[in-house]
Design a protein around this motif. Structure first.
Motif, PDB file in Angstrom:
ATOM      1  N   SER A 106      10.545  33.694  45.699  1.00  0.00           N
ATOM      2  CA  SER A 106      10.414  34.107  47.098  1.00  0.00           C
ATOM      3  C   SER A 106      11.528  35.096  47.417  1.00  0.00           C
ATOM      4  N   ASP A 107      11.294  35.882  48.465  1.00  0.00           N
ATOM      5  CA  ASP A 107      12.337  36.830  48.878  1.00  0.00           C
ATOM      6  C   ASP A 107      13.598  36.107  49.319  1.00  0.00           C
ATOM      7  N   VAL A 108      13.431  34.932  49.914  1.00  0.00           N
ATOM      8  CA  VAL A 108      14.601  34.161  50.339  1.00  0.00           C
ATOM      9  C   VAL A 108      15.436  33.758  49.124  1.00  0.00           C
ATOM     10  N   SER A 109      14.800  33.217  48.096  1.00  0.00           N
ATOM     11  CA  SER A 109      15.561  32.782  46.913  1.00  0.00           C
ATOM     12  C   SER A 109      16.188  33.975  46.195  1.00  0.00           C
ATOM     13  N   ARG A 110      15.458  35.084  46.123  1.00  0.00           N
ATOM     14  CA  ARG A 110      16.030  36.282  45.485  1.00  0.00           C
ATOM     15  C   ARG A 110      17.172  36.842  46.337  1.00  0.00           C
ATOM     16  N   GLY A 111      17.043  36.755  47.661  1.00  0.00           N
ATOM     17  CA  GLY A 111      18.106  37.224  48.550  1.00  0.00           C
ATOM     18  C   GLY A 111      19.356  36.372  48.461  1.00  0.00           C
ATOM     19  N   VAL A 112      19.174  35.065  48.396  1.00  0.00           N
ATOM     20  CA  VAL A 112      20.318  34.162  48.255  1.00  0.00           C
ATOM     21  C   VAL A 112      21.056  34.463  46.955  1.00  0.00           C
ATOM     22  N   ARG A 113      20.304  34.744  45.911  1.00  0.00           N
ATOM     23  CA  ARG A 113      20.937  35.063  44.629  1.00  0.00           C
ATOM     24  C   ARG A 113      21.830  36.293  44.754  1.00  0.00           C
ATOM     25  N   LEU A 114      21.409  37.272  45.537  1.00  0.00           N
ATOM     26  CA  LEU A 114      22.226  38.471  45.720  1.00  0.00           C
ATOM     27  C   LEU A 114      23.600  38.129  46.294  1.00  0.00           C
ATOM     28  N   LEU A 115      23.639  37.111  47.131  1.00  0.00           N
ATOM     29  CA  LEU A 115      24.901  36.721  47.751  1.00  0.00           C
ATOM     30  C   LEU A 115      25.891  36.143  46.743  1.00  0.00           C
ATOM     31  N   PHE A 116      25.386  35.649  45.620  1.00  0.00           N
ATOM     32  CA  PHE A 116      26.266  35.027  44.634  1.00  0.00           C
ATOM     33  C   PHE A 116      26.906  36.030  43.676  1.00  0.00           C
ATOM     34  N   GLN A 117      26.372  37.230  43.579  1.00  0.00           N
ATOM     35  CA  GLN A 117      26.932  38.213  42.647  1.00  0.00           C
ATOM     36  C   GLN A 117      28.387  38.556  42.971  1.00  0.00           C
ATOM     37  N   PRO A 118      28.753  38.772  44.250  1.00  0.00           N
ATOM     38  CA  PRO A 118      30.171  39.010  44.536  1.00  0.00           C
ATOM     39  C   PRO A 118      31.059  37.827  44.137  1.00  0.00           C
ATOM     40  N   LEU A 119      30.524  36.615  44.201  1.00  0.00           N
ATOM     41  CA  LEU A 119      31.310  35.449  43.780  1.00  0.00           C
ATOM     42  C   LEU A 119      31.608  35.495  42.286  1.00  0.00           C
ATOM     43  N   LEU A 120      30.676  36.027  41.500  1.00  0.00           N
ATOM     44  CA  LEU A 120      30.935  36.184  40.066  1.00  0.00           C
ATOM     45  C   LEU A 120      32.072  37.180  39.824  1.00  0.00           C
ATOM     46  N   VAL A 121      32.093  38.249  40.611  1.00  0.00           N
ATOM     47  CA  VAL A 121      33.179  39.237  40.497  1.00  0.00           C
ATOM     48  C   VAL A 121      34.512  38.573  40.825  1.00  0.00           C
ATOM     49  N   VAL A 122      34.545  37.832  41.916  1.00  0.00           N
ATOM     50  CA  VAL A 122      35.773  37.135  42.325  1.00  0.00           C
ATOM     51  C   VAL A 122      36.182  36.120  41.267  1.00  0.00           C
ATOM     52  N   TRP A 123      35.220  35.366  40.733  1.00  0.00           N
ATOM     53  CA  TRP A 123      35.491  34.373  39.682  1.00  0.00           C
ATOM     54  C   TRP A 123      36.164  35.049  38.491  1.00  0.00           C
ATOM     55  N   ALA A 124      35.607  36.176  38.040  1.00  0.00           N
ATOM     56  CA  ALA A 124      36.170  36.874  36.886  1.00  0.00           C
ATOM     57  C   ALA A 124      37.599  37.349  37.148  1.00  0.00           C
ATOM     58  N   LEU A 125      37.826  37.880  38.327  1.00  0.00           N
ATOM     59  CA  LEU A 125      39.166  38.395  38.652  1.00  0.00           C
ATOM     60  C   LEU A 125      40.176  37.269  38.836  1.00  0.00           C
ATOM     61  N   TRP A 126      39.750  36.150  39.424  1.00  0.00           N
ATOM     62  CA  TRP A 126      40.673  35.041  39.660  1.00  0.00           C
ATOM     63  C   TRP A 126      41.004  34.304  38.371  1.00  0.00           C
ATOM     64  N   CYS A 127      39.990  33.923  37.602  1.00  0.00           N
ATOM     65  CA  CYS A 127      40.247  33.052  36.450  1.00  0.00           C
ATOM     66  C   CYS A 127      41.001  33.754  35.330  1.00  0.00           C
ATOM     67  N   THR A 128      40.982  35.072  35.315  1.00  0.00           N
ATOM     68  CA  THR A 128      41.717  35.813  34.290  1.00  0.00           C
ATOM     69  C   THR A 128      43.102  36.246  34.772  1.00  0.00           C
ATOM     70  N   GLY A 129      43.378  36.040  36.043  1.00  0.00           N
ATOM     71  CA  GLY A 129      44.651  36.484  36.603  1.00  0.00           C
ATOM     72  C   GLY A 129      44.675  37.972  36.914  1.00  0.00           C
ATOM     73  N   ALA A 130      43.524  38.630  36.823  1.00  0.00           N
ATOM     74  CA  ALA A 130      43.477  40.076  37.057  1.00  0.00           C
ATOM     75  C   ALA A 130      43.844  40.422  38.491  1.00  0.00           C
ATOM     76  N   TRP A 131      43.344  39.642  39.439  1.00  0.00           N
ATOM     77  CA  TRP A 131      43.632  39.939  40.845  1.00  0.00           C
ATOM     78  C   TRP A 131      45.104  39.733  41.162  1.00  0.00           C
ATOM     79  N   SER A 132      45.676  38.636  40.688  1.00  0.00           N
ATOM     80  CA  SER A 132      47.090  38.400  40.986  1.00  0.00           C
ATOM     81  C   SER A 132      47.977  39.412  40.258  1.00  0.00           C
ATOM     82  N   ALA A 133      47.581  39.854  39.075  1.00  0.00           N
ATOM     83  CA  ALA A 133      48.355  40.878  38.366  1.00  0.00           C
ATOM     84  C   ALA A 133      48.305  42.207  39.130  1.00  0.00           C
ATOM     85  N   PHE A 134      47.158  42.501  39.729  1.00  0.00           N
ATOM     86  CA  PHE A 134      47.001  43.716  40.513  1.00  0.00           C
ATOM     87  C   PHE A 134      47.900  43.671  41.760  1.00  0.00           C
ATOM     88  N   ARG A 135      48.017  42.502  42.339  1.00  0.00           N
ATOM     89  CA  ARG A 135      48.794  42.353  43.565  1.00  0.00           C
ATOM     90  C   ARG A 135      50.304  42.207  43.323  1.00  0.00           C
TER      91      ARG A 135
END
Length: 139
Positions: A106-135
């Motif tokens: 459904s468009d709702v389920s596909r739309g909800v999935r879109l909202l999770f993609q930025p969380l994957l970006v944040v997850w990658a940056l946080w768990c590797t220490g990339a974001w804190s190293a940048f800051r």
């Protein structure tokens, strides 16, 4: 403890993300290959099978690197985050073309999935220490 050392939750999250990427990559190459066609944008000027196989190989490589390459984890975090950004148009395409795959029927389920993609970006940056190293200020 060095401020640049990852915490236990970060290490566990990095290993989990690595495992998720390896699993997803293997699924590209094996049991879920057909489902991934729903995510290849029709406007992409590349062979869809090539895109699916290549992205699967990249996911396996990134996942394995997250699990085993501690020395390069910060740089790897940026690469994984960039990968998640680069595959986002495929998720948008699945939404726009109303393509059903992975139980997203459904468009709702596909739309909800879109909202999770930025969380994957944040997850990658946080768990590797990339974001804190940048800051962190340069000495």
């Amino acid at each position: 403890m060095n401020p640049s050392d990852p915490s236990v939750p970060q290490v566990l999250a990095r290993l989990l993300l690595g495992g998720v990427l390896v699993f997803a990559g293997v699924s590209h190459l094996t049991f879920a290959r057909d489902a991934f066609y729903a995510q290849v944008p029709p406007w992409l000027p590349l062979n869809a099978t090539f895109v699916i196989v290549a992205s699967g190989v990249v996911e396996i490589g990134l996942g394995a690197a997250l699990m085993f390459l501690r020395r390069w984890r910060v740089q790897l975090g940026w690469v994984v985050a960039l990968f998640f950004v680069l595959v986002f148009p495929g998720n948008i395409s699945q939404f726009v073309t109303h393509s059903s795959a992975f139980g997203l029927d459904s468009d709702v389920s596909r739309g909800v999935r879109l909202l999770f993609q930025p969380l994957l970006v944040v997850w990658a940056l946080w768990c590797t220490g990339a974001w804190s190293a940048f800051r962190r200020p340069v000495a």
